[in-house]
Scaffold this active site. Structure first.
Site, PDB file in Angstrom:
ATOM      1  N   GLU A  61      39.250  35.339  45.382  1.00  0.00           N
ATOM      2  CA  GLU A  61      37.945  35.539  46.033  1.00  0.00           C
ATOM      3  C   GLU A  61      37.437  34.260  46.679  1.00  0.00           C
ATOM      4  OE1 GLU A  61      37.274  38.548  46.382  1.00  0.00           O
ATOM      5  OE2 GLU A  61      38.711  39.204  44.880  1.00  0.00           O
ATOM      6  N   GLY A 107      38.522  45.199  41.532  1.00  0.00           N
ATOM      7  CA  GLY A 107      38.592  44.072  40.612  1.00  0.00           C
ATOM      8  C   GLY A 107      37.530  43.058  40.931  1.00  0.00           C
TER       9      GLY A 107
END
Length: 908
Positions: free
Chosen positions: A371, A334
């Site tokens: 992230e 992803g």
């Protein structure tokens, strides 16, 4: 790495990441190539000194007890600086027809133990001349290189010296090499796309230069990229210098990176465009057409607030001078948290209000937050080895909800962790084939062992237990310990117990009600053994007991736990910290008269809750008379706990079904989502029997009031609702497309395919899902073939599309036959870079419930033992265990379930 690894780890783009989340990804590449290609990876033992010709290829030594046959590097050399120059060729070589890159690399390393051997990771690189070794200190003479070769299995460049390197001295190893830009999604892969009718050829790579590729071996990287004019180069560091040279080339030099692990390194050459925020140094890169359509704006506007949230949460400024994020059309995970240059799948970063659903928007916000959380926790401070991957990914999977909630405060994001992670991982962790969060370092060595760790346990259980820890410590104490942890270990490496120590210090320095034990002692009972408990409360006596929750109570737990599968509980109630052994008497758990007890408020604890029948009856009455007196998260919990405890034979199936009766009055998303998730199991078990019709009639009866409510609220579907969890038009695309294709035939399917081939990434994802809804077996068979045809479908989408087809009752048997017949090809072509094999195997087999299917599954495991299953190794055993459980459940419950549904749909 984002949860799209199931993933969920450019096009006009060169992306190179040495190390890749890993050794796991890098080494697994060896299975992708044919034997013919593999021959090119070997270099014969060669005398030291330079040569202008590549060495002759002969087999390398293979003695099993040698250092180069071990998967871990010896603790003799520590890198400090790399200098790397790379030049990718974005058109194929005229002679070989291969896409290649050339490179020059040097690494300055310190000898910490005398040795006459250099081992450095190298994968699919051909050396155009012999490596050279020199001393950084002119006063010290470097040994000569006797010979060198590539050890394929362990992915080392092995260099034997004629004398020992001296302790505490610095040396420099230099290499020149050429490598292939393959198309295997396994780190260094080639991709292509068309824009304005022109085909582009980008690449993504993690096997780009020799490096000491272990997370603890951090170093500073100096990167220079040579690339065609008309393209731009990106890397972790900021652009430092750009020179225009001959051959219509540009040479871009980047500022030295911070001290960092190899797996976080990235460099990209592309013709992409970007949008930016000059104040915060944020840039969003994507295809020019996507940027022109405004699809990068949401990510740009969301990144700034999330970064500010984490700066405050960690009490630490963002550690880098820039924050670049880029959307790649071909990307297996992803997203990947490359430091300062985060890479995403297009659908994980780009948002278009015309095509994107609220779910798409939510996913983008949470993945960006995931992230960005890693920029500190994972990148600034890195776990020493992959056995503690759970702490890195589990932490990011927890705080992603906090970051997204800050950026979108009206969405109620913090609550959705219960549906997306807690309930999700309960299903896996209730099997005897589950595994503990943390493993011994020596038990995680081989690439397949590392690959297996990228699963729901590491991500979702890790998130769940850290959320629980934060709750019983309080968020302030949790943050206090986290901040001192990050400060002490900045630019260094840790083990998970280092965090426990800092959290304990925070507890000791805070006027917090005393914990029943130390943070380490409490948390070790959750991270060093698999599974979770079911807590049973007798509200008459106040007796509280716990035991290991198993979906199949007859299954045998063969793994011995030092804690005997009895974790230590804290925070059973909001007002008191409780150290719960196997049985305790807790006065506050008593209830008399019409009073009832509801435990695990807001599901902050990682356990299921059962009650005596009297209390269950009172809770069901509360749901049916005034459900709002029970918090919305706990309404979802009651449904999920009841259905799963019924499968485990702890409560009756009729009790579980009774938790859905009140749903005709429910208007909130979470309880409905919990109910439909659990009814999905009934769908899978009964969609081939007459029970399915009764179930459909019951669900229709329950959902009609909800349908009428939204019909009225939207003015007969003429206006959108403001709430994030309420439907708006783009959310209906997938459902409309699916049902249209299911009701149609070849004409409708071909129309959808034609639209898919020219749609943007967001719309293409919805069409790709919808085409699996057809009822025509021949179309589904053809679609299965398309999944393994790169000219028709991107490799990143292959495994998820196969699962979509398996979800269709018509396609399930077709898919299983397809997987068994093509497993060798699938594994070799997609195994190297795929973290999605566990999802593939689980997805294709989750409907299995017969003795015949069980035999086939066991035969599949046996037939492919030599080939392997990569990241799906554990999933095979989990599927076998789940199938056995399903068989028992159907035998014991079919008649009861059928009768219940028939009674429930009778007119009052």
């Amino acid at each position: 790495m984002g949860k799209g690894f199931f993933l969920s780890k450019g096009v006009g783009v060169l992306l190179i990441i040495c190390g890749a989340a890993s050794v796991a990804t890098i080494i697994a590449l060896s299975v992708v190539y044919s034997q013919e290609k593999a021959k090119n990876n070997e270099v014969s033992p060669t005398n030291g000194g330079s040569t202008t010709n590549p060495p002759v290829t002969t087999p390398a030594p293979t003695t099993s007890n040698k250092p180069w046959d071990q998967y871990r590097l010896p603790k003799t050399l520590v890198p400090e600086h790399y200098n790397l120059m790379l030049r990718p060729r974005l058109t194929p070589d005229e002679t070989t027809k291969l896409y290649i890159f050339t490179g020059e690399s040097s690494v300055d390393f310190k000898c910490v133990e005398e040795t006459d051997l250099i081992l450095i990771h190298s994968n699919k690189l051909n050396y155009t001349k012999a490596p050279t070794l020199e001393s950084v200190n002119p006063a010290v003479t470097a040994p000569n290189i006797n010979k060198y070769w590539l050890q394929k299995v362990t992915q080392y460049l092995v260099i034997e010296l004629d004398a020992k390197l001296k302790k505490d001295h610095m040396y420099r190893l230099s290499t020149d090499f050429v490598g292939e830009l393959a198309d295997d999604l396994g780190g260094f892969y080639r991709s292509e796309y068309e824009e304005d009718g022109v085909k582009r050829y980008p690449t993504d790579a993690r096997k780009s230069f020799p490096c000491f590729d272990e997370p603890a071996l951090k170093a500073v990287f100096n990167i220079t990229l040579t690339h065609p004019q008309g393209t731009i180069a990106l890397s972790n560091g900021a652009q430092k210098d750009i020179d225009i040279g001959g051959e219509k080339l540009i040479q871009t030099t980047f500022a030295p990176t911070e001290k960092m692990s190899t797996y976080l390194l990235a460099y990209i050459v592309s013709d992409f465009d970007f949008v930016n925020n000059t104040i915060d140094g944020i840039r969003i890169f994507a295809r020019k057409s996507a940027i022109a359509a405004g699809q990068g704006e949401y990510a740009l506007n969301t990144t700034g607030p999330i970064l500010k949230f984490f700066e405050d949460y960690y009490n630490s400024k963002y550690p880098l001078p820039k924050s670049d994020q880029i959307a790649l059309p071909d990307f297996n995970a992803g997203a990947m948290e490359n430091w300062g240059l985060i890479t995403y799948r297009e659908t994980a970063l780009l948002y278009d209000p015309e095509f994107s659903s609220n779910g798409n928007k939510e996913r983008i916000a949470t993945i960006i937050a995931h992230e960005l959380a890693h920029m500190w926790f994972g990148n600034l401070v890195t776990l020493r080895w992959w056995n503690d991957l759970w702490l890195n990914e589990g932490f990011a999977s927890y705080v992603e909800y906090l970051g997204a909630n800050y950026a979108e405060p009206d969405w109620g994001m913090a609550d959705l962790i219960v549906l997306n992670d807690v309930h999700r991982v309960f299903a896996v962790d209730a099997l005897t084939s589950s595994h503990p969060l943390s493993s011994k370092e020596e038990d995680i060595q081989r690439p397949e062992q590392i690959s297996e760790l990228f699963d729901a346990i590491s991500y979702s259980k890790g998130a769940s237990v850290l959320r629980m820890l934060s709750d019983f410590l309080t968020e302030d104490v949790f943050k206090m310990g986290l901040r001192t942890y990050l400060k002490e270990f900045a630019f260094g490496n840790t083990v998970y117990s280092d965090l426990w120590k800092h959290l304990q210090d925070a507890v000791d320095n805070t006027p917090l009600p005393g914990l029943p034990n130390t943070v380490a002692d409490i948390m070790n009972t959750w991270v060093l053994q698999m599974g979770f408990p079911v807590v049973t409360i007798d509200t008459a006596s106040g007796t509280v007991t716990q035991k290991h929750f198993l979906l199949d109570p007859d299954s045998e737990v063969t793994v011995v736990s030092p804690f005997k599968y009895v974790p230590m509980h804290c925070g059973l109630s909001q007002n008191k910290l409780i150290a719960l052994s196997i049985t305790e008497t807790v006065d506050m758990m008593k209830a008399t008269g019409t009073d009832w007890v509801l435990a695990n408020l807001n599901v902050v604890g990682y356990y299921r809750v059962n009650y005596d029948q009297s209390n269950w009856n009172k809770l069901l009455n509360a749901l049916n008379t005034n459900h709002s007196v029970i918090p919305v998260i706990n309404r979802a919990q009651l449904v999920d706990d009841a259905f799963n405890m019924a499968r485990a034979k702890i409560v009756s199936t009729t009790l579980a079904l009774s938790t859905t009766v009140y749903l005709d009055k429910e208007r909130d998303f979470m309880p409905w989502e919990s109910a439909t998730d659990n009814m999905d199991f009934f769908y899978l078990m009964f969609d081939r029997s007459e029970v399915y019709g009764h179930m459909q009639a019951y669900l229709q009866k329950q959902v009609i009031p909800l349908f009428n409510y939204y019909k009225a609220e939207t003015g007969n579907w003429t206006k959108d609702l403001p709430g994030h969890l309420d439907q708006i038009h783009p959310n209906l695309r997938s459902t409309v497309y699916c049902n249209a294709i299911a009701a149609g035939g070849a004409k409708e399917w071909e129309f959808a395919w034609a639209q898919f081939t020219k749609a943007n990434a967001i719309e293409a994802d919805k069409l790709r899902y919808a085409m699996a809804c057809t009822k025509e077996p021949w179309l589904l068979n053809r679609y299965l073939e398309y999944t393994l045809t790169p000219e028709k479908m991107r490799k990143q989408d292959a495994t998820s599309t196969i699962v979509y087809i398996a979800n269709n009752v018509v396609g399930q048997a077709l898919t299983w036959d397809f997987i068994r017949a093509r497993w060798t090809y699938i594994f070799n072509e997609y195994g190297g870079g795929s973290f999605s094999f566990s999802n593939l195997i689980n997805g294709v087999t989750k409907r299995f419930s017969t003795e015949f299917e069980l035999k086939q599954l066991r035969q599949f495991k046996e037939d492919n033992a030599d080939i392997g299953f990569g990241s799906g190794t554990l999933a095979v055993d989990q599927s076998i265990e789940r199938t056995i459980s399903n068989m028992k459940w159907i035998e014991e419950n079919t008649k009861t379930v059928s009768n219940w549904f028939q009674e429930a749909i009778k007119p009052l």
